[in-house]
Design a protein around this motif. Structure first.
Motif, mmCIF file in Angstrom:
data_model
loop_
_atom_site.group_PDB
_atom_site.id
_atom_site.type_symbol
_atom_site.label_atom_id
_atom_site.label_comp_id
_atom_site.label_asym_id
_atom_site.label_seq_id
_atom_site.Cartn_x
_atom_site.Cartn_y
_atom_site.Cartn_z
ATOM 1 N N LEU A 215 3.302 40.755 15.958
ATOM 2 C CA LEU A 215 4.049 40.165 14.847
ATOM 3 C C LEU A 215 5.482 40.672 14.833
ATOM 4 N N ASP A 216 5.668 41.975 15.023
ATOM 5 C CA ASP A 216 7.014 42.540 15.046
ATOM 6 C C ASP A 216 7.856 41.883 16.137
ATOM 7 N N VAL A 217 7.248 41.736 17.315
ATOM 8 C CA VAL A 217 7.967 41.133 18.441
ATOM 9 C C VAL A 217 8.292 39.679 18.142
ATOM 10 N N ALA A 218 7.326 38.950 17.567
ATOM 11 C CA ALA A 218 7.557 37.535 17.263
ATOM 12 C C ALA A 218 8.722 37.362 16.305
ATOM 13 N N VAL A 219 8.836 38.253 15.319
ATOM 14 C CA VAL A 219 9.952 38.169 14.371
ATOM 15 C C VAL A 219 11.264 38.523 15.069
ATOM 16 N N ALA A 220 11.253 39.580 15.888
ATOM 17 C CA ALA A 220 12.468 39.988 16.587
ATOM 18 C C ALA A 220 12.940 38.927 17.565
ATOM 19 N N MET A 221 12.000 38.209 18.181
ATOM 20 C CA MET A 221 12.344 37.185 19.175
ATOM 21 C C MET A 221 13.153 36.034 18.598
ATOM 22 N N ASN A 222 13.141 35.875 17.284
ATOM 23 C CA ASN A 222 13.902 34.780 16.686
ATOM 24 C C ASN A 222 15.404 34.932 16.921
ATOM 25 N N ALA A 223 15.843 36.151 17.160
ATOM 26 C CA ALA A 223 17.211 36.423 17.604
ATOM 27 C C ALA A 223 18.253 35.680 16.767
ATOM 28 N N ASN A 224 19.019 34.779 17.389
ATOM 29 C CA ASN A 224 20.088 34.085 16.668
ATOM 30 C C ASN A 224 19.543 33.188 15.558
ATOM 31 N N GLN A 225 18.329 32.667 15.717
ATOM 32 C CA GLN A 225 17.762 31.843 14.655
ATOM 33 C C GLN A 225 17.493 32.682 13.415
ATOM 34 N N ALA A 227 19.106 35.506 12.683
ATOM 35 C CA ALA A 227 20.423 35.877 12.158
ATOM 36 C C ALA A 227 21.069 34.710 11.417
ATOM 37 N N ASN A 228 20.900 33.500 11.961
ATOM 38 C CA ASN A 228 21.434 32.331 11.272
ATOM 39 C C ASN A 228 20.842 32.208 9.865
ATOM 40 N N TYR A 229 19.514 32.421 9.768
ATOM 41 C CA TYR A 229 18.875 32.343 8.449
ATOM 42 C C TYR A 229 19.375 33.456 7.534
ATOM 43 N N VAL A 231 22.123 35.041 7.534
ATOM 44 C CA VAL A 231 23.517 34.839 7.143
ATOM 45 C C VAL A 231 23.667 33.671 6.163
ATOM 46 N N SER A 232 22.923 32.588 6.419
ATOM 47 C CA SER A 232 23.134 31.367 5.634
ATOM 48 C C SER A 232 22.124 31.151 4.516
ATOM 49 N N GLY A 233 20.940 31.759 4.648
ATOM 50 C CA GLY A 233 19.877 31.480 3.690
ATOM 51 C C GLY A 233 19.193 30.153 3.934
ATOM 52 N N GLN A 234 19.537 29.471 5.033
ATOM 53 C CA GLN A 234 18.969 28.162 5.341
ATOM 54 C C GLN A 234 17.970 28.290 6.493
ATOM 55 N N ASN A 235 16.775 27.726 6.290
ATOM 56 C CA ASN A 235 15.786 27.736 7.360
ATOM 57 C C ASN A 235 16.259 26.887 8.530
ATOM 58 N N PRO A 236 16.184 27.392 9.765
ATOM 59 C CA PRO A 236 16.521 26.544 10.908
ATOM 60 C C PRO A 236 15.539 25.383 11.016
ATOM 61 N N GLN A 237 16.041 24.245 11.421
ATOM 62 C CA GLN A 237 15.223 23.042 11.512
ATOM 63 C C GLN A 237 14.886 22.727 12.968
ATOM 64 N N ARG A 238 13.808 21.994 13.147
ATOM 65 C CA ARG A 238 13.472 21.542 14.502
ATOM 66 C C ARG A 238 14.560 20.604 15.011
ATOM 67 N N SER A 239 14.990 20.841 16.231
ATOM 68 C CA SER A 239 16.074 20.035 16.790
ATOM 69 C C SER A 239 15.743 19.523 18.178
ATOM 70 N N GLY A 240 14.437 19.488 18.511
ATOM 71 C CA GLY A 240 14.052 18.986 19.828
ATOM 72 C C GLY A 240 14.642 19.831 20.928
ATOM 73 N N ASN A 241 15.320 19.191 21.870
ATOM 74 C CA ASN A 241 15.939 19.915 22.983
ATOM 75 C C ASN A 241 17.379 20.329 22.700
ATOM 76 N N ALA A 242 17.858 20.082 21.491
ATOM 77 C CA ALA A 242 19.239 20.426 21.158
ATOM 78 C C ALA A 242 19.351 21.897 20.762
ATOM 79 N N HIS A 243 20.544 22.446 20.981
ATOM 80 C CA HIS A 243 20.845 23.828 20.602
ATOM 81 C C HIS A 243 21.290 23.861 19.142
ATOM 82 N N PRO A 244 20.890 24.878 18.372
ATOM 83 C CA PRO A 244 21.294 24.909 16.964
ATOM 84 C C PRO A 244 22.761 25.234 16.742
ATOM 85 N N ASN A 245 23.432 25.845 17.737
ATOM 86 C CA ASN A 245 24.802 26.316 17.526
ATOM 87 C C ASN A 245 25.831 25.755 18.496
#
Length: 387
Positions: A215-225, A227-229, A231-245
């Motif tokens: 579980l710890d690793v799974a949370v850490a693996m989110n990395a930029n996703q 950090a994005n949450y 920083v912004s308070g917004q849940n990242p959304q599914r974007s298919g093959n697109a990059h969020p940033n």
């Protein structure tokens, strides 16, 4: 080179499946002597996780076989079959632990303690022991007693919430990755922790208990996703093959197949627009900067989706290479291992087993340039002194 960096280090491997064996295979690849303790009747569960299987040559006594899954994470180890649930078996494991530098286990919290094989018991007979416990939820907390598997943590840790096609698109919904990334990342974090603990032992003279949770690793693996949450308070959304940033940073269909366009900055986008015959897009306020492109991604995607099918993959990629536009292919496994760069790097290697013959494997990325002989995965109880 690193291939003998851990020569002289003895590892007692009580782990099964993938996360623990991935860690101990890394240690074996780096030169440690790894003894894998397996159940006498069935061994590591993944021995039966097939097909496919690599079968022994016809006529071999007992018709032994190795599953592809077992092969992927048990190279370079010795196998001994011990039932630690018996007093005699527990005594055998304690004897091995007395001489070990590292012990790796991935049983539920408290399981090994019932047999006197927990960290406190083994520390008493070997204070220098680095004892690594890999569990689903860690050694403490309200869920510490529960088992857990990679798939569960891909969902629970957040990865699947933003992986998959977005709502409204064909095939919309959460999607797991095609390989057990939480297990593999746990094995890599565990490897780093073991190496750090061995280094620390040089100055302290004593070992330690390492608590690594999926579980710890799974949370850490989110990395930029993550950090994005945060920083912004917004849940990242599914974007298919697109990059969020970054945009455009996704898969596009050409006249005869797909490719990955990976634009990471405005200069690359301008070069891409010139190659694509649409230089005006680089000056369009909607697309001139990365932030603007992210904000107007549906409009940009529609334009590019219409343009890419006008040329073949070969035509696009030749132009991209000539103009410094980042792109990538989408290979099958057959294409991966046939690729000249993969072959040049020696990523597919073969070990010779005295019974099984040639065993194909993937080279450890840490050992670039090492072309020494590989030790193949063991048959069950292959290294019992009675054999």
């Amino acid at each position: 080179m690193l291939h003998r960096a851990l020569q002289g280090i003895r590892v007692l491997d009580l782990s099964r499946i993938l996360a623990g064996p991935w860690c101990t295979q890394n240690l074996a690849d780096l030169g440690a002597e790894v003894t894998k303790v397996e159940h006498p009747r069935h061994g590591d569960d993944t021995r039966g996780w097939g097909p496919p299987y690599l079968d022994a040559p016809a006529g071999t006594e007992g018709d032994p076989r190795l599953s592809g899954y077992f092969i992927c994470c048990n190279r370079g180890k010795r196998s001994v079959a011990i039932d630690y649930g018996t007093p005699e078996g527990a005594a055998q494991v304690r004897a091995l632990a007395r001489e070990a530098d590292v012990l790796v286990e991935n049983y539920k919290v408290g399981t090994l303690g019932r047999y006197g094989l927990d960290y406190a018991s083994l520390k008493a007979i070997n204070p220098r022991l680095v004892y690594l416990s890999i569990t689903g939820f860690g050694q403490d907390g309200p869920m510490a007693d529960k088992p857990g598997y990679d798939y569960v943590f891909q969902g629970m840790g957040g990865l699947m919430s933003y992986t998959g096609q977005p709502d409204g698109a064909p095939g919309a919904g959460p999607l797991r990755t095609g390989v057990a990334v939480v297990d593999l990342s746990t094995g890599m974090y565990a490897t780093s922790a073991v190496l750090a603990a061995l280094y620390q032992r040089q100055s302290t003279g004593v070992g330690t208990h390492l608590d690594i949770a999926l579980l710890d690793v799974a949370v850490a693996m989110n990395a930029n996703q993550a950090a994005n949450y945060l920083v912004s308070g917004q849940n990242p959304q599914r974007s298919g093959n697109a990059h969020p940033n970054c945009a455009p940073y996704e898969v596009f269909r050409c006249a005869d197949g797909h490719l990955i366009l990976a634009i990471g900055n405005d200069g690359q986008f301008a070069r891409f627009c010139a190659v694509a015959g649409m230089p005006e897009l680089a000056q369009d306020p909607r697309f001139a900067t990365n932030s603007a492109r992210i904000g107007h991604l549906p409009a940009l995607r529609a334009l590019l989706t219409e343009r890419f099918p006008t040329r073949t993959r070969a035509a696009w990629t030749e132009a991209f290479d000539a103009n410094g536009v980042p792109w990538g292919p989408i290979h099958t496994m057959e294409e991966v291992f046939a690729h000249p760069q993969v072959q040049h790097r020696g990523l597919m290697q073969v070990a010779e087993h005295p019974v099984m013959g040639r065993v194909p494997m993937v080279r450890n990325p840490m050992l670039a340039g090492h072309d020494g002989p590989l030790v193949p995965p063991p048959l069950l109880d292959e290294h019992n002194a009675a054999n």
